[in-house]
Write a protein that holds these residues in place. Sequence first.
Motif, PDB file in Angstrom:
ATOM      1  N   ALA A  98       0.964  -1.386  -0.305  1.00 42.89           N
ATOM      2  CA  ALA A  98       0.363   0.361  -0.202  1.00 42.89           C
ATOM      3  C   ALA A  98       1.009   1.145   0.204  1.00 42.89           C
ATOM      4  O   ALA A  98       0.236   2.444   0.315  1.00 42.89           O
ATOM      5  CB  ALA A  98      -0.838   0.289   1.494  1.00 42.89           C
ATOM      6  N   ASN A  99       2.238   0.837   0.051  1.00 43.52           N
ATOM      7  CA  ASN A  99       2.634   2.597  -0.503  1.00 43.52           C
ATOM      8  C   ASN A  99       3.070   3.238  -1.897  1.00 43.52           C
ATOM      9  O   ASN A  99       2.514   2.985  -2.761  1.00 43.52           O
ATOM     10  CB  ASN A  99       4.381   2.145  -0.264  1.00 43.52           C
ATOM     11  CG  ASN A  99       4.522   1.507   1.649  1.00 43.52           C
ATOM     12  OD1 ASN A  99       6.021   1.405   1.479  1.00 43.52           O
ATOM     13  ND2 ASN A  99       3.628   0.993   2.249  1.00 43.52           N
ATOM     14  N   SER A 100       3.485   4.583  -1.945  1.00 44.88           N
ATOM     15  CA  SER A 100       3.496   5.168  -2.830  1.00 44.88           C
ATOM     16  C   SER A 100       4.692   5.036  -4.094  1.00 44.88           C
ATOM     17  O   SER A 100       5.313   4.388  -4.176  1.00 44.88           O
ATOM     18  CB  SER A 100       3.637   6.881  -3.283  1.00 44.88           C
ATOM     19  OG  SER A 100       3.830   6.982  -4.193  1.00 44.88           O
ATOM     20  N   ILE A 101       4.107   4.126  -5.039  1.00 48.41           N
ATOM     21  CA  ILE A 101       4.827   4.016  -6.129  1.00 48.41           C
ATOM     22  C   ILE A 101       5.972   5.073  -6.631  1.00 48.41           C
ATOM     23  O   ILE A 101       6.717   4.692  -8.051  1.00 48.41           O
ATOM     24  CB  ILE A 101       4.171   2.622  -7.209  1.00 48.41           C
ATOM     25  CG1 ILE A 101       3.459   4.341  -8.399  1.00 48.41           C
ATOM     26  CG2 ILE A 101       3.597   2.016  -7.353  1.00 48.41           C
ATOM     27  CD1 ILE A 101       2.562   3.133  -9.029  1.00 48.41           C
ATOM     28  N   THR A 102       5.424   6.418  -6.505  1.00 56.23           N
ATOM     29  CA  THR A 102       6.406   7.470  -6.628  1.00 56.23           C
ATOM     30  C   THR A 102       7.372   7.442  -5.789  1.00 56.23           C
ATOM     31  O   THR A 102       7.449   7.033  -4.659  1.00 56.23           O
ATOM     32  CB  THR A 102       5.305   8.532  -6.996  1.00 56.23           C
ATOM     33  OG1 THR A 102       5.096   9.364  -5.286  1.00 56.23           O
ATOM     34  CG2 THR A 102       4.116   8.340  -6.965  1.00 56.23           C
ATOM     35  N   SER A 103       8.442   8.403  -6.123  1.00 55.97           N
ATOM     36  CA  SER A 103       9.197   8.857  -5.162  1.00 55.97           C
ATOM     37  C   SER A 103       9.152   9.553  -3.873  1.00 55.97           C
ATOM     38  O   SER A 103      10.411   9.653  -3.076  1.00 55.97           O
ATOM     39  CB  SER A 103      10.249   9.594  -5.009  1.00 55.97           C
ATOM     40  OG  SER A 103      10.317  11.027  -6.090  1.00 55.97           O
ATOM     41  N   SER A 104       7.574   9.599  -3.202  1.00 54.55           N
ATOM     42  CA  SER A 104       7.941  10.049  -2.096  1.00 54.55           C
ATOM     43  C   SER A 104       7.593   9.499  -1.389  1.00 54.55           C
ATOM     44  O   SER A 104       7.297   9.076   0.179  1.00 54.55           O
ATOM     45  CB  SER A 104       6.130  10.975  -2.814  1.00 54.55           C
ATOM     46  OG  SER A 104       4.769   9.324  -3.202  1.00 54.55           O
ATOM     47  N   SER A 105       7.649   8.445  -1.952  1.00 56.21           N
ATOM     48  CA  SER A 105       7.889   7.000  -0.353  1.00 56.21           C
ATOM     49  C   SER A 105       9.510   6.156  -0.529  1.00 56.21           C
ATOM     50  O   SER A 105      10.222   6.369  -1.934  1.00 56.21           O
ATOM     51  CB  SER A 105       6.793   5.614  -1.016  1.00 56.21           C
ATOM     52  OG  SER A 105       7.162   5.557  -1.498  1.00 56.21           O
ATOM     53  N   GLY A 106       9.550   5.096   0.487  1.00 56.01           N
ATOM     54  CA  GLY A 106      11.096   4.890   0.030  1.00 56.01           C
ATOM     55  C   GLY A 106      10.969   3.610  -0.592  1.00 56.01           C
ATOM     56  O   GLY A 106      11.513   3.190  -1.724  1.00 56.01           O
ATOM     57  N   TYR A 107       9.691   3.602  -0.439  1.00 58.66           N
ATOM     58  CA  TYR A 107       9.602   2.622  -2.146  1.00 58.66           C
ATOM     59  C   TYR A 107       9.615   2.362  -3.348  1.00 58.66           C
ATOM     60  O   TYR A 107      10.570   2.026  -3.747  1.00 58.66           O
ATOM     61  CB  TYR A 107       7.969   1.579  -1.564  1.00 58.66           C
ATOM     62  CG  TYR A 107       7.643   0.319  -2.967  1.00 58.66           C
ATOM     63  CD1 TYR A 107       8.197  -0.513  -2.379  1.00 58.66           C
ATOM     64  CD2 TYR A 107       6.920   0.506  -2.947  1.00 58.66           C
ATOM     65  CE1 TYR A 107       7.846  -1.853  -3.273  1.00 58.66           C
ATOM     66  CE2 TYR A 107       5.888   0.359  -4.506  1.00 58.66           C
ATOM     67  CZ  TYR A 107       6.448  -1.526  -4.767  1.00 58.66           C
ATOM     68  OH  TYR A 107       6.059  -2.561  -4.772  1.00 58.66           O
ATOM     69  N   GLY A 108       8.949   3.626  -3.009  1.00 56.00           N
ATOM     70  CA  GLY A 108       8.919   3.642  -4.537  1.00 56.00           C
ATOM     71  C   GLY A 108      10.642   4.690  -5.355  1.00 56.00           C
ATOM     72  O   GLY A 108      11.071   4.237  -6.109  1.00 56.00           O
ATOM     73  N   ALA A 109      10.433   5.447  -4.546  1.00 60.29           N
ATOM     74  CA  ALA A 109      12.530   5.983  -4.370  1.00 60.29           C
ATOM     75  C   ALA A 109      13.616   4.715  -4.576  1.00 60.29           C
ATOM     76  O   ALA A 109      13.965   5.050  -5.935  1.00 60.29           O
ATOM     77  CB  ALA A 109      12.772   6.593  -3.270  1.00 60.29           C
ATOM     78  N   ALA A 110      13.288   4.087  -3.748  1.00 55.59           N
ATOM     79  CA  ALA A 110      13.981   2.938  -4.410  1.00 55.59           C
ATOM     80  C   ALA A 110      13.842   1.970  -5.500  1.00 55.59           C
ATOM     81  O   ALA A 110      14.457   1.250  -6.022  1.00 55.59           O
ATOM     82  CB  ALA A 110      14.475   1.631  -3.002  1.00 55.59           C
TER      83      ALA A 110
END
Length: 322
Positions: A98-110
Motif C-alpha cells: 500500500a505504499n506510493s509507487i512515486t519517489s515520495s515513498s521509500g518503496y518508490g524511490a528505491a
Amino acid sequence: MAGKALIVVGLLAGALCCVQAQFDFTLRPIIGILSQHPLDSILEGLEDKNYTSYIAASYVKHLESAGARVVPILINQDDAYYENLAKHLNGFMFPGGANSITSSSGYGAAGAKIFQLVLEANARGVYLPLWGTREGFQMIAYLAAGEQNLTTPCSAINKADSVTVAEGYMDSRIFTQMPDYVIGYLTFSDSTVNFHRKCMTPENFTNSGLTDEFKLLGTSFDFDGLEYVSLIEHVALPIFGSQFHPEKSQFEWKDDEVHSAIPHTPQAIGVGQFFANFFANQARQNSQKFPTKEEETAALIYNHKPFFTQATSGFVQCYLFR
C-alpha cells in the motif's frame, strides 16, 4: 530400463552444459525482494513497533518454493547500497503493498533506482530479471512510461478471476514456457486473486506508448466490468509484471470477508507455482554472486525471523526490518 535411464540422464546433462555455455547460469539463484514501509495493521499486534520496513513472507515462500533464495532489500538507503546488490543478485522482485509507487515513498524511490540498474545491467549484456506484483507491476509501468500515472480507479478488492489472454500471447517467454494445462487453469478458472483499487486499462497502456516496450499478455475484469491489464512482459528484456497475486493462493490463509476470495484450488496452486518456477528460472540465467560466502550469508533473509501478523493484517507472516 537402466540403460535408457542413463541415456536420458546423459542427454539432460548435455543439455545443461549447452545452456551453461550459451548463458551465464547458476543453480543457486538469489533474488532480492524490495521492502516497504509497514502498514499500521502489521505493527498493531506487535509489542515492539520500532520497524521501518517489511516484506510479506508469502513472497519469500513463493520464490523459495521454486528453489531460489531471498535477500531483503531495505528502503531509504544510499545509491551505493542498491548498486552493490545489482552486481551480486540474480534478480529482483517488487512486491505489492500500500505504499506510493512515486519517489515520495521509500518503496518508490528505491524501486526507481533498482529499475534503472536493471536497465543498465541488461544494456551491458547482463541478464538481470525483474518481476513486479500489484503495486510492483504498476511501478514498472509508471517508470517505463516516464513516470506517467497510468492507473484509474477500479473495484477489484478480494476478487478471484481468470485471465483473458491477448492476441499474440504465445509470442512471449511466459506463455511459451507455460504448460497447456496451466494455460487452461489460468484462462478458464478463477485461479488468480486481486486486491487493488487502481488499475491500468488497455487504453491507457496503449496511449502511454508502452506498447513499444511491453507486450500486453492478459486482461481481467473488475466487479463493475472494467477491463484492466493483468499481465505484461517486456519485448526484449527480462522484465515482467502481474496485477494479480501469484503468491497468495499457496501462502496466505486469512479467511475474513476481505480475504475470502483467495483461491486454494489445485488449479490456483498450479498457476502460482508456475509463476514462481518461471521467475526463478529467469534468475538462473544470471551467474552473479557475492564476493564471499560470508557476505552472501549475511545478506540472506535467513538472518531474520518472520512475525505472525494474521491476527491484525491480511498477511499470515511478515518479515520486519529496522
